[in-house]
Design a protein around this motif. Structure first.
Motif, PDB file in Angstrom:
ATOM      1  N   GLY A 431       0.536  -0.990   0.097  1.00  0.00           N
ATOM      2  CA  GLY A 431       0.202  -0.050  -0.137  1.00  0.00           C
ATOM      3  C   GLY A 431       1.132   1.508   0.000  1.00  0.00           C
ATOM      4  N   THR A 432       0.269   2.318  -0.392  1.00  0.00           N
ATOM      5  CA  THR A 432       1.096   4.001  -0.140  1.00  0.00           C
ATOM      6  C   THR A 432       1.006   4.707   0.735  1.00  0.00           C
ATOM      7  N   ASN A 433      -0.077   4.326   1.727  1.00  0.00           N
ATOM      8  CA  ASN A 433      -0.679   4.941   3.015  1.00  0.00           C
ATOM      9  C   ASN A 433       0.241   3.955   3.657  1.00  0.00           C
ATOM     10  N   LYS A 434       1.399   4.495   5.136  1.00  0.00           N
ATOM     11  CA  LYS A 434       1.071   3.890   6.085  1.00  0.00           C
ATOM     12  C   LYS A 434       0.690   3.153   6.558  1.00  0.00           C
ATOM     13  N   LEU A 435       0.834   2.141   6.914  1.00  0.00           N
ATOM     14  CA  LEU A 435      -0.575   1.131   7.952  1.00  0.00           C
ATOM     15  C   LEU A 435       0.244   0.310   7.927  1.00  0.00           C
ATOM     16  N   SER A 436       0.018  -0.380   9.419  1.00  0.00           N
ATOM     17  CA  SER A 436       0.820  -1.086  10.165  1.00  0.00           C
ATOM     18  C   SER A 436      -0.340  -2.186   9.849  1.00  0.00           C
ATOM     19  N   VAL A 437      -0.120  -3.912  11.244  1.00  0.00           N
ATOM     20  CA  VAL A 437      -0.526  -4.717  10.789  1.00  0.00           C
ATOM     21  C   VAL A 437      -1.543  -4.195  12.010  1.00  0.00           C
ATOM     22  N   ASP A 438      -1.442  -4.358  13.105  1.00  0.00           N
ATOM     23  CA  ASP A 438      -2.241  -3.882  14.130  1.00  0.00           C
ATOM     24  C   ASP A 438      -3.263  -2.449  13.642  1.00  0.00           C
ATOM     25  N   GLU A 439      -2.784  -1.318  13.273  1.00  0.00           N
ATOM     26  CA  GLU A 439      -4.262  -0.775  12.942  1.00  0.00           C
ATOM     27  C   GLU A 439      -4.713  -1.457  11.748  1.00  0.00           C
ATOM     28  N   MET A 440      -4.168  -2.311  10.602  1.00  0.00           N
ATOM     29  CA  MET A 440      -4.697  -2.625  10.258  1.00  0.00           C
ATOM     30  C   MET A 440      -6.483  -3.776  11.420  1.00  0.00           C
ATOM     31  N   ILE A 441      -5.676  -4.466  11.959  1.00  0.00           N
ATOM     32  CA  ILE A 441      -5.950  -5.530  13.166  1.00  0.00           C
ATOM     33  C   ILE A 441      -7.498  -4.727  13.507  1.00  0.00           C
ATOM     34  N   SER A 442      -7.192  -3.198  13.603  1.00  0.00           N
ATOM     35  CA  SER A 442      -8.141  -2.671  15.277  1.00  0.00           C
ATOM     36  C   SER A 442      -9.504  -2.459  14.302  1.00  0.00           C
ATOM     37  N   LYS A 443      -9.058  -1.998  13.261  1.00  0.00           N
ATOM     38  CA  LYS A 443     -10.714  -2.150  11.850  1.00  0.00           C
ATOM     39  C   LYS A 443     -11.178  -3.021  11.555  1.00  0.00           C
ATOM     40  N   VAL A 444     -11.394  -4.144  12.159  1.00  0.00           N
ATOM     41  CA  VAL A 444     -11.748  -5.887  12.015  1.00  0.00           C
ATOM     42  C   VAL A 444     -12.688  -5.935  13.160  1.00  0.00           C
ATOM     43  N   ASP A 445     -13.375  -6.012  12.768  1.00  0.00           N
ATOM     44  CA  ASP A 445     -14.438  -6.399  14.150  1.00  0.00           C
ATOM     45  C   ASP A 445     -15.325  -7.624  14.270  1.00  0.00           C
ATOM     46  N   LYS A 446     -15.353  -8.590  13.198  1.00  0.00           N
ATOM     47  CA  LYS A 446     -15.113  -9.874  13.030  1.00  0.00           C
ATOM     48  C   LYS A 446     -14.038 -10.690  11.855  1.00  0.00           C
TER      49      LYS A 446
END
Length: 549
Positions: A431-446
């Motif tokens: 991806g071109t925007n800064k995004l960590s794995v933990d940040e990605m997971i933080s947006k997952v509900d299930k």
């Protein structure tokens, strides 16, 4: 390693040294010291190559190329506290390919002398002329400028073949000990090493000398519940790489922390085998009591070591032009991504999906300077913002898609086999925007986080598929909530890639690969890498693999 030391370590008879080598590792078994002997001088190779080219032209060939190859390999196998096998192999010979009467002919020989190579060239022309009697259309070979006299080497720091066998054994046994000390019931480990010394020459005017290195450390750890007899395993999260022994000398800068709550570590250009073996044992034990997944729809967060295999099967293979055209139907299947399908301009994936083919990426298995047709390697787009824009093609395929040059992805696995279209590295851009794995997971509900390659199945058109993994973690309301078991996801290629909703940035980018990717009749193997960062896919169907039907 001295014979006395070897017997002392293994308790095995001397005959264990001569167990068969791994499939795909051809050649005669030799003393490890043989692997360090220099091959033919490049001037001798050029003289022999000119004999082949001149003989072929005199016999009626309109085009000819010759490959003089020395293929070296070594594999070391251990289990718990013992060495199971050490096999070192060497294969040396030459293959001559020609065009005569508009038709291909090929012959090979392990008699690498002027007389031997001349005989092979004459036979190749005879075969081409015989084949031309049933050839319906003449071969159309894309033009290729001769490269002159050039060379290319894998930029390794430590030649794995120069490392004493005892050091390699010690490393594998130390990894085994780390697993056993952390609760493993059984563990086996292996180290594969390859060196291809390839010389290519053609009537186009190319004389190309290449020295290519690859390495792959691997292990499998098993934990057993003695009371119930239940067992679970976890394989290494290493990747085969186009590197030297430095890959097994871990550097802190190469480590990438996995999601909080998993203990996982990702690796870029080096691998900490001992640390991963210790973690594998702990995770194998944890899998014994992990909750069995409830089937349903989940958002999936896939680490690069897992996603690489999905890329390989659902993008790499279906965009091989020979498969698209039906040339692989008898052995490996066809492709849904036909020329007709592409013409409809339908989306292959979401606009986040940008996938490139290349044979340049440093450290990758496919990294070479020139392919086995003497074409300089390059990078090109396969999928651009979700749209299929190109295929993988070689010199005699380019005209089929109205192109004028090869992509440089023609390859043979030995001097004795004819080169044909093989998969280059196929990778998902980060991806071109800064995004960590933990940040990605933080947006997952299930959701479910999946790491490592597991079992898989995909149909002959590379459309409907099912993939497993090594370890699975439940994601509840933005956090890892515990380990899961019995997970596999089912999808089709277009649904899957169109569900791609987020990709981590370059800092998380890593490579996975295949050392033994099979294709062709007779079958050949090749090595190819697939890079990606951790990626999220929304609303994917997950099944419970333990459920009885």
């Amino acid at each position: 390693m001295k014979r006395r030391d070897f017997v002392g370590l293994t308790g095995l008879a001397a005959g264990a040294l001569w167990l068969p080598a791994v499939p795909g590792f051809g050649g005669s078994l030799v003393d490890p010291a043989r692997l360090l002997e220099p091959g033919l001088d490049v001037a001798v190779k050029k003289r022999l190559a000119d004999v082949a080219l001149n003989t072929a032209k005199s016999a009626g060939a309109t085009y000819a190329d010759v490959r003089i190859g020395r293929y070296l390999n070594q594999s070391v196998f251990t289990r718990e506290k013992q060495v199971q096998n050490i096999a070192s192999g060497e294969s040396f010979g030459a293959g001559v390919r020609v065009l005569a009467n508009g038709t291909w002919g090929f012959a090979a020989t392990n008699t690498v002398t002027e007389a031997g190579i001349a005989k092979a060239a004459q036979l190749a022309v005879q075969i081409a002329k015989a084949n031309s009697k049933v050839q319906k259309e003449p071969v159309q070979l894309a033009p290729q400028k001769g490269q002159g006299v050039v060379s290319w080497k894998t930029p390794i720091l430590v030649n794995a073949f120069e490392v004493p066998v005892k050091d390699k054994v010690d490393l594998l046994l130390a990894a085994n000990a780390a697993a056993l000390d952390n609760g493993a019931s059984f563990v086996n480990s292996v180290l594969f090493q390859v060196n291809e010394q390839k010389y290519f020459a053609s009537t186009d005017g190319s004389y190309i000398d290449q020295d290519i290195h690859r390495i792959w450390p691997n292990f499998s750890v098993t934990a057993i519940d003695r009371a119930t007899g239940k067992f679970r395993s976890r394989d290494a999260l290493s990747s085969p790489m186009g590197l030297g022994y430095e890959y097994l000398q871990p550097k802190a800068a190469d480590k990438i922390a996995g999601p909080a709550g998993t203990g996982l570590i990702g690796y870029k250009n080096s691998f900490d085998m001992l640390a991963d073996a210790a973690l594998a044992a702990k995770q194998a034990k944890e899998k014994l009591t992990a909750k069995s997944v409830t089937a349903g729809k989940y958002d999936l967060v896939l680490d690069p070591n897992h996603l690489g295999l999905t890329i390989h099967e659902s993008v790499g293979h279906p965009t091989e032009l020979d498969r698209v055209l039906g040339y692989e139907a008898n052995y490996a299947g066809t492709s849904f991504a036909t020329l007709e399908w592409r013409a409809k301009n339908q989306p292959y994936g979401s606009k986040l999906v940008n996938i490139v083919a290349d044979k340049l990426q440093p450290g990758s298995l496919g990294a070479v300077g020139y392919d086995d047709e003497g074409v300089p390697t390059k990078e090109w787009n396969i999928i651009d913002q979700g749209k299929l824009v190109d295929y993988q093609k070689i010199r005699d395929q380019a005209h089929i898609v109205n192109q004028k040059q090869s992509d440089g992805c023609c390859y043979a696995d030995s001097w004795s086999t004819v080169q044909f279209q093989r998969m280059p590295n196929i990778s998902l851009k980060p991806g071109t925007n800064k995004l960590s794995v933990d940040e990605m997971i933080s947006k997952v509900d299930k959701g479910i986080y999946i790491a490592g390659r597991g079992s898989f199945s995909i149909d002959q058109q590379r459309y409907n598929s099912q993939f497993g993994g090594q370890v699975f973690y439940a994601i509840d309301k933005g956090k890892i909530s515990g380990m899961l078991e019995d997970v596999a996801y089912q999808t089709n290629t277009l649904e899957f890639w169109n569900s791609c909703s987020a990709i981590c940035d370059e800092s998380d980018y890593r490579m996975f690969g295949s050392f033994f990717d099979g294709k062709g009749q007779p079958s050949q193997v090749s090595a190819v890498s697939h890079g990606s960062a951790t990626t999220r896919f929304n609303n994917v169907n997950v099944i419970n693999t333990a459920r009885k039907i």
